[in-house]
Design a protein around this motif. Structure first.
Motif, PDB file in Angstrom:
ATOM      1  N   ASN A 147       0.799  -1.221   0.000  1.00  0.00           N
ATOM      2  CA  ASN A 147       0.000   0.000   0.000  1.00  0.00           C
ATOM      3  C   ASN A 147       0.835   1.275   0.000  1.00  0.00           C
ATOM      4  OD1 ASN A 147      -2.585  -1.444   0.197  1.00  0.00           O
ATOM      5  ND2 ASN A 147      -1.866  -1.978   2.249  1.00  0.00           N
ATOM      6  N   PHE A 148       1.994   1.234  -0.648  1.00  0.00           N
ATOM      7  CA  PHE A 148       2.832   2.418  -0.779  1.00  0.00           C
ATOM      8  C   PHE A 148       2.539   3.122  -2.094  1.00  0.00           C
ATOM      9  CE2 PHE A 148       5.140   1.178   2.848  1.00  0.00           C
ATOM     10  CZ  PHE A 148       6.132   2.115   3.143  1.00  0.00           C
ATOM     11  N   ASP A 149       2.151   4.401  -2.024  1.00  0.00           N
ATOM     12  CA  ASP A 149       2.058   5.198  -3.231  1.00  0.00           C
ATOM     13  C   ASP A 149       3.468   5.617  -3.648  1.00  0.00           C
ATOM     14  OD1 ASP A 149       2.695   7.140  -1.368  1.00  0.00           O
ATOM     15  OD2 ASP A 149       0.881   8.332  -1.671  1.00  0.00           O
ATOM     16  N   ASN A 150       3.578   6.255  -4.805  1.00  0.00           N
ATOM     17  CA  ASN A 150       4.904   6.587  -5.331  1.00  0.00           C
ATOM     18  C   ASN A 150       5.643   7.603  -4.469  1.00  0.00           C
ATOM     19  OD1 ASN A 150       4.476   4.831  -7.428  1.00  0.00           O
ATOM     20  ND2 ASN A 150       3.990   6.412  -8.937  1.00  0.00           N
ATOM     21  N   GLU A 151       4.911   8.536  -3.875  1.00  0.00           N
ATOM     22  CA  GLU A 151       5.556   9.555  -3.037  1.00  0.00           C
ATOM     23  C   GLU A 151       6.212   8.922  -1.818  1.00  0.00           C
ATOM     24  OE1 GLU A 151       4.377  13.549  -0.413  1.00  0.00           O
ATOM     25  OE2 GLU A 151       2.844  12.484  -1.579  1.00  0.00           O
ATOM     26  N   ARG A 152       5.490   8.063  -1.138  1.00  0.00           N
ATOM     27  CA  ARG A 152       6.052   7.425   0.051  1.00  0.00           C
ATOM     28  C   ARG A 152       7.141   6.426  -0.326  1.00  0.00           C
ATOM     29  NH1 ARG A 152       0.992   9.067   1.258  1.00  0.00           N
ATOM     30  NH2 ARG A 152       0.511   9.679   3.409  1.00  0.00           N
ATOM     31  N   LEU A 153       6.974   5.744  -1.446  1.00  0.00           N
ATOM     32  CA  LEU A 153       8.002   4.796  -1.874  1.00  0.00           C
ATOM     33  C   LEU A 153       9.298   5.530  -2.207  1.00  0.00           C
ATOM     34  CD1 LEU A 153       9.130   2.098  -2.667  1.00  0.00           C
ATOM     35  CD2 LEU A 153       7.871   2.226  -4.817  1.00  0.00           C
ATOM     36  N   GLN A 154       9.211   6.644  -2.904  1.00  0.00           N
ATOM     37  CA  GLN A 154      10.426   7.398  -3.209  1.00  0.00           C
ATOM     38  C   GLN A 154      11.106   7.890  -1.943  1.00  0.00           C
ATOM     39  OE1 GLN A 154      11.844   7.981  -6.503  1.00  0.00           O
ATOM     40  NE2 GLN A 154      13.471   8.250  -4.986  1.00  0.00           N
ATOM     41  N   ASP A 155      10.317   8.320  -0.969  1.00  0.00           N
ATOM     42  CA  ASP A 155      10.872   8.739   0.317  1.00  0.00           C
ATOM     43  C   ASP A 155      11.601   7.586   0.994  1.00  0.00           C
ATOM     44  OD1 ASP A 155      11.256  10.564   2.527  1.00  0.00           O
ATOM     45  OD2 ASP A 155       9.606   9.576   3.569  1.00  0.00           O
ATOM     46  N   LEU A 156      11.012   6.399   0.927  1.00  0.00           N
ATOM     47  CA  LEU A 156      11.654   5.214   1.510  1.00  0.00           C
ATOM     48  C   LEU A 156      12.973   4.920   0.803  1.00  0.00           C
ATOM     49  CD1 LEU A 156      10.929   2.876   3.619  1.00  0.00           C
ATOM     50  CD2 LEU A 156      10.416   1.526   1.597  1.00  0.00           C
ATOM     51  N   PHE A 171      -5.048  -4.237  -6.816  1.00  0.00           N
ATOM     52  CA  PHE A 171      -4.883  -4.219  -8.276  1.00  0.00           C
ATOM     53  C   PHE A 171      -5.909  -5.146  -8.882  1.00  0.00           C
ATOM     54  CE2 PHE A 171      -3.378  -5.744 -12.324  1.00  0.00           C
ATOM     55  CZ  PHE A 171      -2.809  -4.633 -12.920  1.00  0.00           C
ATOM     56  N   ASN A 172      -6.710  -4.609  -9.805  1.00  0.00           N
ATOM     57  CA  ASN A 172      -7.750  -5.380 -10.474  1.00  0.00           C
ATOM     58  C   ASN A 172      -8.253  -4.538 -11.651  1.00  0.00           C
ATOM     59  OD1 ASN A 172      -9.955  -3.599  -9.363  1.00  0.00           O
ATOM     60  ND2 ASN A 172      -9.204  -4.489  -7.446  1.00  0.00           N
ATOM     61  N   PRO A 173      -9.166  -5.044 -12.467  1.00  0.00           N
ATOM     62  CA  PRO A 173      -9.594  -4.267 -13.640  1.00  0.00           C
ATOM     63  C   PRO A 173     -10.158  -2.889 -13.312  1.00  0.00           C
ATOM     64  CG  PRO A 173     -10.228  -6.551 -13.916  1.00  0.00           C
ATOM     65  CD  PRO A 173      -9.708  -6.423 -12.505  1.00  0.00           C
ATOM     66  N   ILE A 174     -10.771  -2.717 -12.142  1.00  0.00           N
ATOM     67  CA  ILE A 174     -11.370  -1.434 -11.772  1.00  0.00           C
ATOM     68  C   ILE A 174     -10.310  -0.466 -11.257  1.00  0.00           C
ATOM     69  CG2 ILE A 174     -13.137  -0.329 -10.328  1.00  0.00           C
ATOM     70  CD1 ILE A 174     -14.208  -2.231 -12.486  1.00  0.00           C
ATOM     71  N   ASN A 175      -9.229  -1.007 -10.709  1.00  0.00           N
ATOM     72  CA  ASN A 175      -8.175  -0.178 -10.112  1.00  0.00           C
ATOM     73  C   ASN A 175      -6.821  -0.760 -10.505  1.00  0.00           C
ATOM     74  OD1 ASN A 175      -6.781   1.666  -8.438  1.00  0.00           O
ATOM     75  ND2 ASN A 175      -6.755   0.172  -6.780  1.00  0.00           N
ATOM     76  N   TRP A 194      -3.456  -7.408  -4.061  1.00  0.00           N
ATOM     77  CA  TRP A 194      -4.524  -7.847  -3.170  1.00  0.00           C
ATOM     78  C   TRP A 194      -5.848  -7.405  -3.804  1.00  0.00           C
ATOM     79  CZ3 TRP A 194      -7.791  -4.232  -0.982  1.00  0.00           C
ATOM     80  CH2 TRP A 194      -7.316  -2.946  -0.695  1.00  0.00           C
ATOM     81  N   SER A 195      -6.901  -8.105  -3.470  1.00  0.00           N
ATOM     82  CA  SER A 195      -8.198  -7.925  -4.143  1.00  0.00           C
ATOM     83  C   SER A 195      -8.041  -8.019  -5.651  1.00  0.00           C
ATOM     84  CB  SER A 195      -8.832  -6.584  -3.758  1.00  0.00           C
ATOM     85  OG  SER A 195     -10.174  -6.512  -4.204  1.00  0.00           O
ATOM     86  N   PRO A 196      -7.399  -9.079  -6.154  1.00  0.00           N
ATOM     87  CA  PRO A 196      -7.134  -9.167  -7.596  1.00  0.00           C
ATOM     88  C   PRO A 196      -8.383  -9.340  -8.438  1.00  0.00           C
ATOM     89  CG  PRO A 196      -6.579 -11.242  -6.525  1.00  0.00           C
ATOM     90  CD  PRO A 196      -6.876 -10.260  -5.427  1.00  0.00           C
ATOM     91  N   LEU A 197      -9.497  -9.762  -7.848  1.00  0.00           N
ATOM     92  CA  LEU A 197     -10.722  -9.954  -8.628  1.00  0.00           C
ATOM     93  C   LEU A 197     -11.578  -8.696  -8.689  1.00  0.00           C
ATOM     94  CD1 LEU A 197     -11.698 -13.545  -7.426  1.00  0.00           C
ATOM     95  CD2 LEU A 197     -10.685 -12.877  -9.611  1.00  0.00           C
ATOM     96  N   GLY A 198     -11.307  -7.738  -7.810  1.00  0.00           N
ATOM     97  CA  GLY A 198     -11.991  -6.455  -7.902  1.00  0.00           C
ATOM     98  C   GLY A 198     -13.411  -6.416  -7.367  1.00  0.00           C
ATOM     99  N   GLY A 199     -13.861  -7.477  -6.697  1.00  0.00           N
ATOM    100  CA  GLY A 199     -15.193  -7.451  -6.109  1.00  0.00           C
ATOM    101  C   GLY A 199     -16.305  -7.484  -7.131  1.00  0.00           C
ATOM    102  N   GLU A 269      -9.581   3.742 -11.854  1.00  0.00           N
ATOM    103  CA  GLU A 269      -8.717   4.263 -10.784  1.00  0.00           C
ATOM    104  C   GLU A 269      -9.516   4.365  -9.484  1.00  0.00           C
ATOM    105  OE1 GLU A 269      -6.848   7.853 -12.048  1.00  0.00           O
ATOM    106  OE2 GLU A 269      -6.008   6.953 -13.858  1.00  0.00           O
ATOM    107  N   LYS A 270     -10.289   3.330  -9.219  1.00  0.00           N
ATOM    108  CA  LYS A 270     -11.237   3.348  -8.103  1.00  0.00           C
ATOM    109  C   LYS A 270     -10.724   2.451  -6.981  1.00  0.00           C
ATOM    110  CE  LYS A 270     -16.186   2.737  -7.179  1.00  0.00           C
ATOM    111  NZ  LYS A 270     -17.479   2.364  -7.782  1.00  0.00           N
ATOM    112  N   ARG A 271     -10.121   3.060  -5.989  1.00  0.00           N
ATOM    113  CA  ARG A 271      -9.575   2.311  -4.857  1.00  0.00           C
ATOM    114  C   ARG A 271     -10.663   2.052  -3.814  1.00  0.00           C
ATOM    115  NH1 ARG A 271      -4.782   6.686  -4.899  1.00  0.00           N
ATOM    116  NH2 ARG A 271      -3.248   5.556  -6.160  1.00  0.00           N
ATOM    117  N   SER A 272     -10.659   0.868  -3.244  1.00  0.00           N
ATOM    118  CA  SER A 272     -11.620   0.580  -2.186  1.00  0.00           C
ATOM    119  C   SER A 272     -11.124   1.099  -0.838  1.00  0.00           C
ATOM    120  CB  SER A 272     -11.893  -0.925  -2.100  1.00  0.00           C
ATOM    121  OG  SER A 272     -10.723  -1.633  -1.728  1.00  0.00           O
TER     122      SER A 272
END
Length: 302
Positions: A147-156, A171-175, A194-199, A269-272
Motif C-alpha cells: 500500500n505504498f504510493d509513489n511519493e512514500r516509496l520514493q521517500d523510503l 490491483f484489479n480491472p477497476i483499479n 490484493w483484491s485481484p478480482l476487484g469485487g 482508478e477506483k480504490r476501495s
C-alpha cells in the motif's frame, strides 16, 4: 501449460529469491476457515500463502500449513509464506520484536516474504531499517511493502539501503494503479495484487463477461489471467475447495492483445481503501486493531 505447472511458475525477486506467481490469500477469514483453505490449497498444488497479523488468523494459517505438508509429504521449503508487519508494531525496536510473535503463531522458523502492511507516517523509515536488519539476520528471505504510493516509496528509497522486493497493492480491472505499476517496474520492485478480482463491480462487468464467454472461462478466471499477463503476482482469496481449484485453472488459455486492451480500458482508478480512509498514523483518530474471531487463540499480545 496445465494447472499444476502454472502453480509452479515463479518470478525472481530483486534479491534473487524465486516467488510463486499465484497463491492463496486469507483476508477476512477466521482461523478455522483459514486452516482448511490453506490445507486445501497446498493439497491442490499451491505454494504461495499470504496472511498478516492484522487478519487475526496467523495461527489458523500455521495449522493449515502443517496439515497441508503432512497430507502431501512436502517440506517447509516447498512453500512460500508471506505475512505482514502490523501497523501497531511499527517503529524500530517494536518491529524487531514483532517478528517473534508472528513466527510463534505460524509455528515457523522463518518467513519467505515479510511486508510492511501500510506506510505509517512518521514511522515507516525506521520500520524499514528494522526490517533490513531482520533480512540481514536471515530471519526473513525477502522484505517488501504494501500500500505504498509513489511519493512514500520514493521517500523510503531515498532514506534506506535495501530496495523492497515487492509492493503489494490493490490491483484489479477497476483499479489498475498504472502509475504505481510503472514506478515499481522501473525500480525493480515486483507488484503483487490484493483484491485481484476487484469485487462485484469487476465480476459483473459485461465486457469482461463477453470476453469470458469467448474463452469459455469464468469472469474470475479471465480477470486472474489478465493480472497474470500484466506480470502481477495474485493471491485470490477463497475458502471453498472448488473455487481454489478454479482460481488456478488459468493456464490453458491466453488473452489476445485486443482483449487485454479492452480490460485495461475498464480502469476507473477506483480504490476501495486508501490514505484518506486511514488515519491510524494520527493518534486517537482510529484504533489500530487485530481482527478478532470467535475461534481466535488469545495469543496476539506479543
Amino acid at each position: 501449460m496445465n494447472r499444476l505447472e502454472g502453480l509452479e511458475e515463479t518470478t525472481t525477486l530483486n534479491n534473487g529469491v524465486n516467488m510463486p506467481r499465484l497463491g492463496l490469500g486469507v483476508w477476512k477469514t477466521d482461523n478455522t476457515s483459514a486452516k482448511e483453505s490453506v490445507k486445501d490449497a497446498i493439497v491442490k498444488g499451491y505454494h504461495l500463502i499470504d496472511t498478516a497479523k492484522q487478519y487475526g488468523n496467523e495461527t489458523g494459517v500455521g495449522e493449515g500449513i502443517k496439515e497441508g505438508l503432512a497430507a502431501t509429504g512436502q517440506n517447509r521449503n516447498d512453500l512460500f509464506i508471506t505475512t505482514k508487519l502490523f501497523n501497531g508494531d511499527q517503529g524500530y525496536e517494536s518491529t524487531l520484536n514483532a517478528l517473534e510473535g508472528t513466527l510463534k503463531r505460524l509455528d515457523l522458523t522463518y518467513i519467505d516474504l515479510y511486508l510492511m502492511h501500510w506506510p505509517v507516517d512518521g514511522k515507516y523509515i525506521d520500520t524499514w531499517k528494522a526490517m533490513e536488519k531482520l533480512y540481514r539476520q536471515g530471519k526473513v528471505r525477502a522484505i517488501g511493502i504494501s500500500n505504498f504510493d509513489n511519493e512514500r516509496l520514493q521517500d523510503l528509497l531515498d532514506h534506506t539501503d535495501i530496495v523492497p522486493a515487492v509492493n503489494q497493492m490493490e490491483f484489479n480491472p477497476i483499479n489498475q494503479e498504472k502509475d504505481i505499476l510503472e514506478f515499481n517496474n522501473h525500480a525493480g520492485i515486483q507488484m503483487e495484487a490484493w483484491s485481484p478480482l476487484g469485487g462485484g463491480e469487476a465480476l459483473s462487468n459485461p465486457q469482461i463477461k463477453t470476453i469470458a464467454d469467448k474463452y469459455k472461462k469464468s469472469v474470475a478466471q479471465v480477470i486472474l489471467r489478465f493480472d497474470w499477463q500484466k506480470g502481477v503476482i495474485t493471491i485470490p482469496k477463497s475458502s471453498h475447495e472448488e473455487r481454489i481449484i478454479q482460481n488456478s485453472d488459468i493456464f490453458d488459455f491466453k488473452l489476445s492483445d485486443d482483449d487485454m486492451k479492452a480490460i485495461e480500458a475498464i480502469d476507473k482508478e477506483k480504490r476501495s481503501l486508501w490514505y484518506p480512509d486511514f488515519t491510524w498514523h494520527t493518534t486517537g483518530e482510529m484504533q489500530d486493531t487485530v481482527d478478532k474471531w470467535d475461534d481466535s487463540p488469545a495469543n496476539y499480545k506479543d
